[in-house]
Design an enzyme around this catalytic site. Structure first.
Site, PDB file in Angstrom:
ATOM      1  CB  SER A 132       0.879   6.075  -1.389  1.00  0.00           C
ATOM      2  OG  SER A 132       2.052   5.883  -0.623  1.00  0.00           O
ATOM      3  CB  ALA A 163      -0.929  -0.006   1.210  1.00  0.00           C
ATOM      4  CE1 TYR A 164       5.612   5.466   2.573  1.00  0.00           C
ATOM      5  CE2 TYR A 164       7.270   3.940   1.721  1.00  0.00           C
ATOM      6  CZ  TYR A 164       6.926   5.192   2.198  1.00  0.00           C
ATOM      7  OH  TYR A 164       7.886   6.178   2.306  1.00  0.00           O
ATOM      8  CB  VAL A 165       5.147   0.311  -2.951  1.00  0.00           C
ATOM      9  CG1 VAL A 165       5.427   0.290  -4.444  1.00  0.00           C
ATOM     10  CG2 VAL A 165       6.433   0.042  -2.181  1.00  0.00           C
TER      11      VAL A 165
END
Length: 250
Positions: free
Chosen positions: A162, A158-160
């Site tokens: 974004s 999820a971080y990647v």
């Protein structure tokens, strides 16, 4: 042929979001050392931001602190207004503000995805939009991604996602500012010893990540600040790029 701006200003000014801690704070100090007046943005830690400002002023620099939610366009418009009023303009915007919440994709709490989307994507868009309108000729806009967009570490999905969005909007903005003499780039750090990165990791994990690069150490906030300072000053021929400041991490 596009002209290189010959305009000069009494003082070059940088706004650094997330500038009260970690990589952001290191960037603030580096740019102050380079002679910039610096606006130190914070989301919640006013004490740290004010302490950083005080430290710069004691060293005969010029700095102010300014708070606000980077994802709130009205608040950030007002923040940019204050920087221009108090410091005389804006030449460099560095957007380090971001959050990282890790989980396997199959187990991710969707509320965490929404939080990261708001700060990392919407926040970067809001700051980039204001920067595109405000940064003076000869200036630079520098967003932040992550080397994990290439290394694909588990739990970072999820971080990647974004940060991949950040990279894409950065590349588009660089081309939209054709003829403005403003560079737009993204810096993608590798494993860097900041509270955000170290939080929740055991010693073995940290040791393994330290040995993942050929230099066999974690990066430091100062390593990343050096990259940003180059893009903000001498690196005028670097534009529309993602710079992987990661010690050779594959």
């Amino acid at each position: 042929m596009t002209k290189i701006s010959t305009e000069t200003y009494d003082l070059r000014v940088a706004l650094v979001t997330g500038g009260s801690v970690g990589i952001g704070r290191a960037i603030v100090k580096k740019l102050a050392d380079k002679g910039f007046a610096v606006a130190v943005h914070y989301a919640g830690n006013k004490t740290n931001a004010d302490a950083t400002v005080e430290e710069i002023i004691k060293q005969d620099g010029k700095a102010i602190s300014i708070g606000g939610d980077v994802a709130d366009e009205k608040v950030m418009q007002e923040a940019f207004d204050v920087v221009e009023e108090k410091l005389g303009g804006i030449d460099v915007v560095v957007n380090t503000a971001g959050i990282m919440l890790l989980s396997p994709i199959a187990e991710l709490n969707m509320a965490d995805l929404d939080k990261m989307h708001r700060t990392n994507i919407r926040g970067t868009f809001v700051i980039s939009q204001q920067a595109a309108r405000r940064v003076r000729k000869g200036g630079a806009i520098i967003n932040f991604s992550t080397s994990v967009t290439r290394t694909q570490f588990p739990t970072y999905g999820a971080y990647v996602a974004s940060k991949a969005a950040v990279e894409s909007m950065t590349m588009v903005l660089a081309r939209e500012l054709r003829g403005k003499d403003i560079t737009v780039n993204a810096v993608a750090p590798g494993p860097t010893a900041t509270p955000l990165f170290l939080d929740g990791k055991d010693e073995q994990t940290i040791d393994n990540l330290s040995k993942a690069t050929p230099l066999e150490r974690l990066g430091t906030p100062e390593d990343i600040a050096d990259t940003v300072a180059y893009l903000a000053t001498a690196g005028r021929w670097i534009n529309g790029q993602v710079i992987f400041s990661n010690g050779g991490l594959a």
